[in-house]
Design an enzyme around this catalytic site. Structure first.
Site, PDB file in Angstrom:
ATOM      1  N   THR A 195      12.323  -7.753 -10.452  1.00 15.73           N
ATOM      2  CA  THR A 195      11.809  -9.103 -10.707  1.00 15.73           C
ATOM      3  C   THR A 195      10.519  -9.298  -9.919  1.00 15.73           C
ATOM      4  OG1 THR A 195      14.040  -9.895 -11.067  1.00 15.73           O
ATOM      5  CG2 THR A 195      12.381 -11.564 -10.556  1.00 15.73           C
ATOM      6  N   GLY A 226       0.811  -1.213   0.000  1.00 18.02           N
ATOM      7  CA  GLY A 226       0.000   0.000   0.000  1.00 18.02           C
ATOM      8  C   GLY A 226       0.845   1.264   0.000  1.00 18.02           C
ATOM      9  N   ASN A 244      -8.444   4.163   8.155  1.00 17.19           N
ATOM     10  CA  ASN A 244      -7.906   3.005   8.874  1.00 17.19           C
ATOM     11  C   ASN A 244      -8.090   3.094  10.380  1.00 17.19           C
ATOM     12  OD1 ASN A 244      -5.955   5.083   7.918  1.00 17.19           O
ATOM     13  ND2 ASN A 244      -4.604   4.115   9.416  1.00 17.19           N
ATOM     14  N   SER A 270      -3.491  -3.306  -0.818  1.00 21.79           N
ATOM     15  CA  SER A 270      -2.409  -4.040  -0.172  1.00 21.79           C
ATOM     16  C   SER A 270      -2.913  -5.404   0.305  1.00 21.79           C
ATOM     17  CB  SER A 270      -1.891  -3.234   1.019  1.00 21.79           C
ATOM     18  OG  SER A 270      -0.910  -3.960   1.716  1.00 21.79           O
ATOM     19  N   HIS A 296      -1.925  -7.689   2.476  1.00 20.26           N
ATOM     20  CA  HIS A 296      -1.941  -8.172   3.866  1.00 20.26           C
ATOM     21  C   HIS A 296      -3.106  -7.636   4.677  1.00 20.26           C
ATOM     22  CE1 HIS A 296      -0.206  -4.824   6.415  1.00 20.26           C
ATOM     23  NE2 HIS A 296       0.170  -4.383   5.236  1.00 20.26           N
ATOM     24  N   CYS A 338       1.342   2.554  13.406  1.00 22.97           N
ATOM     25  CA  CYS A 338       2.498   3.424  13.209  1.00 22.97           C
ATOM     26  C   CYS A 338       2.601   4.457  14.321  1.00 22.97           C
ATOM     27  CB  CYS A 338       2.381   4.155  11.882  1.00 22.97           C
ATOM     28  SG  CYS A 338       1.658   3.179  10.588  1.00 22.97           S
ATOM     29  N   GLN A 354      -7.966  -0.027   3.061  1.00 18.04           N
ATOM     30  CA  GLN A 354      -8.894  -0.565   4.069  1.00 18.04           C
ATOM     31  C   GLN A 354     -10.223  -1.000   3.452  1.00 18.04           C
ATOM     32  OE1 GLN A 354      -8.486  -1.199   7.354  1.00 18.04           O
ATOM     33  NE2 GLN A 354      -6.369  -0.476   7.367  1.00 18.04           N
TER      34      GLN A 354
HETATM   35  C1  LIG Z   1      -1.988  -0.338   5.953  1.00 16.97           C
HETATM   36  C2  LIG Z   1      -2.318   0.878   5.168  1.00 16.97           C
HETATM   37  C3  LIG Z   1      -1.407   1.416   4.231  1.00 16.97           C
HETATM   38  C4  LIG Z   1      -0.018   0.861   4.055  1.00 16.97           C
HETATM   39  O1  LIG Z   1      -0.029  -0.380   3.396  1.00 16.97           O
HETATM   40  P1  LIG Z   1       1.277  -1.304   3.488  1.00 16.97           P
HETATM   41  O2  LIG Z   1       0.996  -2.422   2.547  1.00 16.97           O
HETATM   42  O3  LIG Z   1       1.373  -1.757   4.903  1.00 16.97           O
HETATM   43  O4  LIG Z   1       2.427  -0.471   3.044  1.00 16.97           O
HETATM   44  C5  LIG Z   1      -1.790   2.520   3.505  1.00 16.97           C
HETATM   45  N1  LIG Z   1      -3.004   3.074   3.668  1.00 16.97           N
HETATM   46  C6  LIG Z   1      -3.915   2.589   4.539  1.00 16.97           C
HETATM   47  C7  LIG Z   1      -5.247   3.232   4.657  1.00 16.97           C
HETATM   48  C8  LIG Z   1      -3.597   1.478   5.322  1.00 16.97           C
HETATM   49  O5  LIG Z   1      -4.485   1.015   6.196  1.00 16.97           O
END
Ligand SMILES: *Cc1c(COP(=O)(O)O)cnc(C)c1O
Length: 389
Positions: free
Chosen positions: A235, A69, A149, A197, A199, A323, A177
C-alpha cells in the site's frame, strides 16, 4: 544547535510537513480503492510522481516509489542482475559506493555474479577509461554513484552514461546525495536507473524513488499486490509520497543560486580550517565536489573525540558516514583515496544545508582550533613531532 550533518539526514521543511499532514487522518484513503477518498489519494500520488519526473526530466510513468535510497539501490541492482542473467553475469561498480550498493553487489557475488570494483584516484574520481576497459562481453550493468556521501566527489556521470549506451549496458546511479545539489537530467545524461531518497533533501525518512527508463526490464524486489504498475508491492506510503513530491520540487527550484550560496560557505570553511590548523588535508576534489561537503583529515586525532567535543559546543557533525561511526574500521572511501588508517580515523565531515549561515561557519572556525589542539595535546605522537623528534 548548529546542524552540519545534512549528508546523514535533513529536517523536513515546513512546507513539506504542511503538504503531508492532511494525508494522515483526513485524506487517508487507500490509493487503490475506487471510492472518493481513495481516488483523492490516487490523485495525490500521481501529482507527486509528476513532481519527481519534472525534477529528473523523465516521464511520470518512469518513476516508482520505494521505501528509500537503500531499497532503490537494492531493487535497481538485483532487479537488473536477475532480469539479465541470460545475457551475462558481470557487473561494474566502484569501491567507494554506499553500502546499499556495495553490500548488494557482494550478495550478488554469492549468487554467482561477478563484480568489478573500480578503484578511484586520490580525489575519489572514477576514471572513464577504467570503466571502458572493465567492460566485457557478459557485462550487464554499470552502477556508479553520482556523488559520494563522505567526500562529496562528483563522478563523470554523462561520460559513463554515453559509454554504457554505446555498449548497450544498463547504467544505474545512486544519486541520493546529488538530488537537490546538482542539476540532473536523466535523458541527457544517459541514465537508465537512478536512486533517490527524500530525507536527504528536506523530505521525510523512509520514502524514496527509483527512476527506471521506459523499456528497461528489472525483476521485482518486493512481491505482492499490484501497486506501482505491478512493479513494487505494498500500500502506497501516501503522506510520504506527497512529502517526497513537495520536497523534490522545493529542492530543485533555483538549484544553481542555492548551490552557489552553499558552495561559498563550503569554501570558506574548507580554507578556514586548512589555513588555521596545521597537519590537515582536504579529502575529495578541491572543486569537483558537492556544494555542501567539507571533509578534512587531522593528523594525531581520533574522530570520535572531535565529534564529542564539537557536540559539547552545540555543533553536530560526522566523522565519516553515519553507518560506520560506532565501528572501529576506518571508512572504505577514505582508504580508497589512499589515506593511511591512522589519518582516516581523524576525519571530519561537515555537510551544509540551506539553513546554515556564515555565522554558523564562523562559530565552527572559532571553536575547532581549540578542540584540535586539546586532543593533540593528549597524543604522544604529536608531542614527539612538536619536539622535532
Ligand atoms: C543516505 C544514502 C543512501 C541510503 O538512503 P536511505 O534512504 O537512508 O536508505 C544511499 N546512498 C547514498 C549515497 C546515501 O547518502
Amino acid at each position: 544547535m548548529i546542524y552540519f550533518d545534512h549528508a546523514a539526514t535533513t529536517a523536513v521543511k515546513p512546507q513539506v510537513l504542511e503538504a503531508m499532514l492532511p494525508y494522515f487522518s483526513e485524506n487517508y484513503g487507500n490509493a487503490s480503492s475506487i471510492y472518493t477518498i481513495g481516488q483523492q489519494s490516487r490523485a495525490a500520488v500521481e501529482a507527486a510522481r509528476e513532481q519527481v519526473a519534472s525534477a529528473l526530466s523523465c516521464l511520470p510513468r518512469e518513476v516508482y516509489f520505494t521505501a528509500g535510497g537503500s531499497e532503490s539501490d537494492n531493487w535497481a541492482i538485483k532487479g537488473a542482475a536477475f532480469a539479465n542473467r541470460k545475457k551475462g553475469n558481470h557487473i561494474i561498480t566502484s569501491c567507494i559506493e554506499h553500502h546499499a550498493v556495495l553490500h548488494t553487489c557482494q550478495y550478488l557475488e554469492k549468487q554467482g555474479f561477478e563484480v568489478t570494483y573500480l578503484p578511484v584516484n586520490e580525489y575519489g574520481e572514477v576514471s572513464v577509461e577504467d570503466v571502458k576497459n572493465a567492460i566485457r562481453e557478459d557485462t550487464i550493468l554499470i552502477t556508479i554513484m553520482f556523488a559520494n556521501n563522505e567526500i562529496g566527489t562528483i563522478q563523470p556521470i554523462s561520460e559513463i552514461g554515453k559509454i554504457a549506451a554505446e555498449h548497450k549496458i544498463l547504467f544505474h546511479t545512486d544519486a541520493v546525495q546529488a538530488v537537490g545539489a546538482v542539476p540532473i537530467n536523466v535523458k541527457e545524461m544517459g541514465i537508465d536507473m537512478l536512486s533517490l531518497s527524500a530525507h536527504k533533501f528536506g523530505g521525510p525518512k523512509g520514502i524514496g524513488a527509483l527512476y527506471i527508463r521506459g523499456g528497461v526490464r528489472v525483476d521485482n524486489l518486493v512481491h505482492g499486490g499490484a501497486q506501482e504498475r505491478n512493479k513494487r508491492a505494498g500500500t502506497e506510503n501516501l503522506a510520504g509520497i506527497v512529502g517526497l513530491g513537495k520536497a523534490i520540487e522545493l529542492a530543485t527550484a533555483d538549484i544553481t543560486t542555492k548551490s552557489e550560496k552553499i558552495a561559498a560557505m563550503r569554501d570558506y570553511i574548507m580554507n578556514g580550517i586548512l589555513t588555521k590548523i596545521p597537519y590537515t588535508r582536504l579529502n575529495g576534489h578541491p572543486t569537483n565536489r558537492l556544494c555542501g561537503n567539507v571533509n578534512i583529515s587531522f593528523e594525531f586525532i581520533e574522530g570520535e573525540g572531535m565529534l564529542l567535543l564539537l557536540d559539547m559546543n552545540g555543533i553536530a557533525a560526522s566523522s565519516g558516514s553515519a553507518c560506520t561511526s560506532g565501528s572501529l574500521d576506518p571508512s572504505h572511501v577514505l582508504l580508497a583515496i589512499g589515506l593511511p588508517h591512522g589519518i582516516a580515523h581523524g576525519s571530519l565531515r561537515i555537510s551544509l544545508g540551506e539553513e546554515n549561515t556564515m555565522e554558523d561557519a564562523d562559530r565552527l572556525l572559532e571553536i575547532l582550533p581549540g578542540i584540535i589542539d586539546r586532543l593533540r595535546q593528549m597524543s604522544p605522537l604529536y608531542e614527539e613531532v612538536e619536539r622535532g623528534e
